[in-house]
Design a protein around this motif. Sequence first.
Motif, PDB file in Angstrom:
ATOM      1  N   SER A 113       5.293 -15.412 -11.498  1.00 38.91           N
ATOM      2  CA  SER A 113       5.901 -16.159 -10.391  1.00 38.91           C
ATOM      3  C   SER A 113       5.019 -17.330  -9.971  1.00 38.91           C
ATOM      4  CB  SER A 113       6.176 -15.251  -9.196  1.00 38.91           C
ATOM      5  OG  SER A 113       4.967 -14.893  -8.561  1.00 38.91           O
ATOM      6  N   MET A 121       6.451 -12.432  -2.272  1.00 42.89           N
ATOM      7  CA  MET A 121       6.987 -11.065  -2.249  1.00 42.89           C
ATOM      8  C   MET A 121       8.393 -10.985  -2.853  1.00 42.89           C
ATOM      9  SD  MET A 121       6.095  -8.063  -1.133  1.00 42.89           S
ATOM     10  CE  MET A 121       6.845  -6.499  -0.815  1.00 42.89           C
ATOM     11  N   GLY A 122       9.317 -11.835  -2.417  1.00 42.45           N
ATOM     12  CA  GLY A 122      10.702 -11.803  -2.909  1.00 42.45           C
ATOM     13  C   GLY A 122      10.806 -12.026  -4.407  1.00 42.45           C
ATOM     14  N   PRO A 123      10.217 -13.128  -4.924  1.00 44.38           N
ATOM     15  CA  PRO A 123      10.305 -13.362  -6.366  1.00 44.38           C
ATOM     16  C   PRO A 123       9.640 -12.261  -7.204  1.00 44.38           C
ATOM     17  CG  PRO A 123       9.600 -15.359  -5.228  1.00 44.38           C
ATOM     18  CD  PRO A 123       9.646 -14.268  -4.206  1.00 44.38           C
ATOM     19  N   MET A 125       9.244  -9.023  -6.359  1.00 47.88           N
ATOM     20  CA  MET A 125      10.097  -7.826  -6.315  1.00 47.88           C
ATOM     21  C   MET A 125      11.356  -8.038  -7.166  1.00 47.88           C
ATOM     22  SD  MET A 125       8.586  -5.415  -4.735  1.00 47.88           S
ATOM     23  CE  MET A 125       9.897  -4.233  -4.490  1.00 47.88           C
ATOM     24  N   GLY A 126      11.880  -9.270  -7.169  1.00 49.37           N
ATOM     25  CA  GLY A 126      13.045  -9.587  -7.988  1.00 49.37           C
ATOM     26  C   GLY A 126      12.779  -9.381  -9.472  1.00 49.37           C
ATOM     27  N   LYS A 129      12.177  -5.238 -10.002  1.00 54.33           N
ATOM     28  CA  LYS A 129      13.269  -4.283  -9.793  1.00 54.33           C
ATOM     29  C   LYS A 129      13.974  -3.868 -11.084  1.00 54.33           C
ATOM     30  CE  LYS A 129      16.741  -2.969  -6.555  1.00 54.33           C
ATOM     31  NZ  LYS A 129      17.416  -3.226  -5.333  1.00 54.33           N
ATOM     32  N   SER A 142       6.879  -1.662  -3.321  1.00 54.59           N
ATOM     33  CA  SER A 142       6.825  -2.742  -2.340  1.00 54.59           C
ATOM     34  C   SER A 142       5.480  -2.738  -1.615  1.00 54.59           C
ATOM     35  CB  SER A 142       7.974  -2.584  -1.346  1.00 54.59           C
ATOM     36  OG  SER A 142       7.870  -3.549  -0.336  1.00 54.59           O
TER      37      SER A 142
END
Length: 151
Positions: A113, A121-123, A125-126, A129, A142
């Motif tokens: 990332s 955090m968002g990218p 976790m994306g 997942k 997380s």
Amino acid sequence: MSDQSLTDTIRAAMKAAMKAKDKERLGTIRLIQAEFKRIEVDERVEVDDARALAVLDKMVKQRRDSAQQYIDAGRAELAEKENAEIEVLQVFLPQQLSEDEIFALIDEAIAASGAEGMAAMGPVMGQLKPKLAGRADMGAVSGLVKQRLTA
């Protein structure tokens, strides 16, 4: 697993539980089948292996939460029932990853990332997942990602 789909494996396990007269196992497998059927009817889609894994993962998470609530309320017998269902559900999930394997995937996702700090955090976790679905508790992952990003 073999060439057999996860739904077929679960169907075969249900037949085996019926023949063995294993009521607890059969009850849990029927809950799985009912959830698959609900999805097929509500969304008019056939449950594939990826969706089945997501459903099983969600069911395990729900039972962990329920077991914790029962323990907090002093109802150990109900928590034991939830934990027994978790054991049946986990039979159909892939082998859980070790913490070292999870950290390796987290580090790889952070590097890919390129972002730093909690903004990543968002990218991160994306990316994680789909790789970890059914193979790790995403709530714990997380926390581990937060730990890595703030370190």
